[in-house]
Design a protein around this motif. Sequence first.
Motif, PDB file in Angstrom:
ATOM      1  N   PRO A 103      13.370 -12.683  -4.493  1.00 42.35           N
ATOM      2  CA  PRO A 103      13.447 -13.436  -3.243  1.00 42.35           C
ATOM      3  C   PRO A 103      13.471 -12.574  -1.981  1.00 42.35           C
ATOM      4  O   PRO A 103      12.968 -12.990  -0.947  1.00 42.35           O
ATOM      5  CB  PRO A 103      14.759 -14.218  -3.379  1.00 42.35           C
ATOM      6  CG  PRO A 103      15.549 -13.479  -4.383  1.00 42.35           C
ATOM      7  CD  PRO A 103      14.569 -12.834  -5.301  1.00 42.35           C
ATOM      8  N   MET A 104      14.027 -11.400  -2.026  1.00 42.76           N
ATOM      9  CA  MET A 104      14.185 -10.602  -0.816  1.00 42.76           C
ATOM     10  C   MET A 104      13.048  -9.606  -0.600  1.00 42.76           C
ATOM     11  O   MET A 104      12.547  -9.463   0.505  1.00 42.76           O
ATOM     12  CB  MET A 104      15.519  -9.848  -0.849  1.00 42.76           C
ATOM     13  CG  MET A 104      16.725 -10.758  -1.003  1.00 42.76           C
ATOM     14  SD  MET A 104      16.923 -11.906   0.335  1.00 42.76           S
ATOM     15  CE  MET A 104      17.952 -10.994   1.414  1.00 42.76           C
ATOM     16  N   THR A 105      12.641  -8.923  -1.639  1.00 43.71           N
ATOM     17  CA  THR A 105      11.623  -7.869  -1.480  1.00 43.71           C
ATOM     18  C   THR A 105      10.309  -8.202  -2.177  1.00 43.71           C
ATOM     19  O   THR A 105       9.416  -7.366  -2.213  1.00 43.71           O
ATOM     20  CB  THR A 105      12.147  -6.529  -2.027  1.00 43.71           C
ATOM     21  OG1 THR A 105      12.471  -6.691  -3.411  1.00 43.71           O
ATOM     22  CG2 THR A 105      13.359  -6.048  -1.256  1.00 43.71           C
ATOM     23  N   GLY A 106      10.190  -9.409  -2.712  1.00 49.16           N
ATOM     24  CA  GLY A 106       8.973  -9.780  -3.431  1.00 49.16           C
ATOM     25  C   GLY A 106       7.723  -9.713  -2.570  1.00 49.16           C
ATOM     26  O   GLY A 106       6.674  -9.253  -2.999  1.00 49.16           O
ATOM     27  N   GLY A 107       7.827 -10.157  -1.316  1.00 52.85           N
ATOM     28  CA  GLY A 107       6.682 -10.118  -0.409  1.00 52.85           C
ATOM     29  C   GLY A 107       6.254  -8.704  -0.077  1.00 52.85           C
ATOM     30  O   GLY A 107       5.062  -8.402   0.002  1.00 52.85           O
ATOM     31  N   VAL A 108       7.225  -7.839   0.110  1.00 52.48           N
ATOM     32  CA  VAL A 108       6.912  -6.432   0.408  1.00 52.48           C
ATOM     33  C   VAL A 108       6.236  -5.782  -0.791  1.00 52.48           C
ATOM     34  O   VAL A 108       5.240  -5.067  -0.643  1.00 52.48           O
ATOM     35  CB  VAL A 108       8.201  -5.661   0.789  1.00 52.48           C
ATOM     36  CG1 VAL A 108       7.922  -4.184   0.956  1.00 52.48           C
ATOM     37  CG2 VAL A 108       8.823  -6.237   2.044  1.00 52.48           C
ATOM     38  N   LEU A 109       6.758  -6.062  -1.998  1.00 52.15           N
ATOM     39  CA  LEU A 109       6.145  -5.496  -3.204  1.00 52.15           C
ATOM     40  C   LEU A 109       4.728  -6.017  -3.401  1.00 52.15           C
ATOM     41  O   LEU A 109       3.838  -5.265  -3.793  1.00 52.15           O
ATOM     42  CB  LEU A 109       7.002  -5.813  -4.432  1.00 52.15           C
ATOM     43  CG  LEU A 109       8.332  -5.083  -4.526  1.00 52.15           C
ATOM     44  CD1 LEU A 109       9.133  -5.593  -5.714  1.00 52.15           C
ATOM     45  CD2 LEU A 109       8.121  -3.586  -4.645  1.00 52.15           C
ATOM     46  N   ALA A 110       4.511  -7.308  -3.142  1.00 51.92           N
ATOM     47  CA  ALA A 110       3.167  -7.878  -3.289  1.00 51.92           C
ATOM     48  C   ALA A 110       2.200  -7.249  -2.299  1.00 51.92           C
ATOM     49  O   ALA A 110       1.039  -6.996  -2.628  1.00 51.92           O
ATOM     50  CB  ALA A 110       3.219  -9.394  -3.091  1.00 51.92           C
ATOM     51  N   THR A 111       2.669  -6.980  -1.085  1.00 49.22           N
ATOM     52  CA  THR A 111       1.831  -6.328  -0.086  1.00 49.22           C
ATOM     53  C   THR A 111       1.424  -4.930  -0.539  1.00 49.22           C
ATOM     54  O   THR A 111       0.307  -4.484  -0.290  1.00 49.22           O
ATOM     55  CB  THR A 111       2.577  -6.233   1.264  1.00 49.22           C
ATOM     56  OG1 THR A 111       2.937  -7.553   1.667  1.00 49.22           O
ATOM     57  CG2 THR A 111       1.723  -5.602   2.335  1.00 49.22           C
TER      58      THR A 111
END
Length: 153
Positions: A127-135
């Motif tokens: 939930p917190m760093t998933g978007g950063v990892l996907a980027t």
Amino acid sequence: MRRRAGGAGRDRGQVSILILGLLGVILLLVIGGVDVTAAQIARARLLDASDSAALEAANALDEVAAYSGGIGDSVVVSNGTVEQAVEDNLGARPMPYGISAWQVARGTGTTDGRTAVVVLQGTADLPMTGGVLATLGRSVTITVESRARAPLQ
């Protein structure tokens, strides 16, 4: 001209930098704790699905082997019957919350003709760093293994 005692004027602003640094560390700990907890819960949910599939696969009798070689102390299974039972079980259930993708991994089948082995791989949603990892083109992959055997009495 009066001087201030202890040189208090020179220390101004130093505490605010310390507080900002500590808040940054606390924020990292909270974000890391939330994501680690989410990954652990996703792992538990994936393990539940793997256990369920393994229990169903342990009951998937290989009729050809059973009729030709007989039945011993447990249900006779084969790689084919285990894989088919796993696909049927996972196809009939929704993907667990917190998992964005899953697949049956290498190692699923049987090693001794009696024990069903199920290996699942899933991608966890953080939930917190998933978007950063996907980027960054990264993800958190979880692999679980379950074994089951159906003894006959």
